[in-house]
Motif scaffolding. Structure first.
Motif, PDB file in Angstrom:
ATOM      1  N   ARG A  29      49.266  36.861  44.180  1.00  0.00           N
ATOM      2  CA  ARG A  29      48.984  36.756  42.753  1.00  0.00           C
ATOM      3  C   ARG A  29      47.536  37.060  42.396  1.00  0.00           C
ATOM      4  NH1 ARG A  29      47.328  31.688  40.465  1.00  0.00           N
ATOM      5  NH2 ARG A  29      46.623  30.199  42.026  1.00  0.00           N
ATOM      6  N   TYR A 158      59.095  37.877  43.565  1.00  0.00           N
ATOM      7  CA  TYR A 158      57.807  38.010  42.876  1.00  0.00           C
ATOM      8  C   TYR A 158      58.044  38.200  41.376  1.00  0.00           C
ATOM      9  CZ  TYR A 158      53.496  39.919  41.069  1.00  0.00           C
ATOM     10  OH  TYR A 158      52.381  40.131  40.284  1.00  0.00           O
ATOM     11  N   GLN A 162      57.223  35.977  37.942  1.00  0.00           N
ATOM     12  CA  GLN A 162      56.525  36.477  36.762  1.00  0.00           C
ATOM     13  C   GLN A 162      57.333  36.218  35.488  1.00  0.00           C
ATOM     14  OE1 GLN A 162      53.226  37.848  36.950  1.00  0.00           O
ATOM     15  NE2 GLN A 162      53.647  36.763  38.847  1.00  0.00           N
TER      16      GLN A 162
END
Length: 218
Positions: A29, A158, A162
């Motif tokens: 990140r 991932y 988000q």
């Protein structure tokens, strides 16, 4: 005196300091702008300004963010000491040796990963480019395998994360995962979907849909 006993009592006027080195946080990140500054050296005893905006503050008012920090560099040789052996560095995947090939390959992998997720125009494009990245070099293959071993949904996980960050508080990560895996991978896709399509997803009810529509459209 043993070099391990050397310490700095006052950064601002100590002659023990040769400078400061920036250490980015080695995790998926961390934005590319911080990773690109990893290893940057600033001479002098005064700690350089914070890189990036302060996301929080210490009790003394000092600002910090989670993406990196300046680390003091002691001039051991100038003081007549043998420099200590390189230490370990924390990463998302545990400790790795400072200055090691493993560290270099991880930083390269993270930079490539962040470049893709920050510049690609769609999730489909990101996934296609990440697939190419996964097999492009031995180092990238190694770190891609580490990600896959720890997360069966990688690399979709991932993007699920988000999506979850963008959803209203209280919707929950599990609902973000259900929405993503059902094909609604962005807030825009969720907002333009019909209630009927969303209600067909197990665990997604009218209350959650109304909350998303109300809070994400404002």
């Amino acid at each position: 005196m043993n070099p391990d006993q050397v310490f700095v009592s006052s950064y601002e006027d100590s002659d023990l300091i040769s400078g400061w080195r920036y250490c980015a946080t080695l995790q998926l990140r961390t934005p590319l702008v911080y990773l690109e500054r990893d290893g940057e050296f600033s001479s002098g005893p005064q700690e350089p300004p914070l890189v990036g905006p302060a996301e929080s503050h210490l009790p003394d008012g000092t600002g910090f963010n989670p993406y990196g920090t300046w680390v003091v560099v002691i001039d051991h040789e100038g003081l007549g000491f043998i420099p200590p052996a390189p230490g370990q560095r924390a990463t998302q995947w545990g400790q790795i040796g400072i200055g090691s090939e493993e560290e270099r390959s991880l930083i390269s992998f993270l930079k490539s990963f962040r470049y893709i997720v920050e510049t690609a125009e769609s999730i489909d494009q990101m996934l296609a480019e990440l697939n190419e990245l996964s097999a492009s070099t031995p180092g990238n293959r190694h770190w891609w395998a580490r990600c896959s071993e720890e997360d069966p949904l990688w690399p979709d996980s991932y993007f699920i994360g988000q999506l979850w960050i963008q959803l209203p508080k209280g919707v929950g990560h599990s609902r973000a995962e259900k929405l993503y895996l059902a094909g609604f991978r962005t807030i825009e896709e969720i907002l333009t979907a019909s209630d009927g399509d969303l209600l067909r997803i197990e665990g997604i009810g009218k209350k959650a849909i109304n909350k998303i529509r109300t809070e994400c459209q404002t």
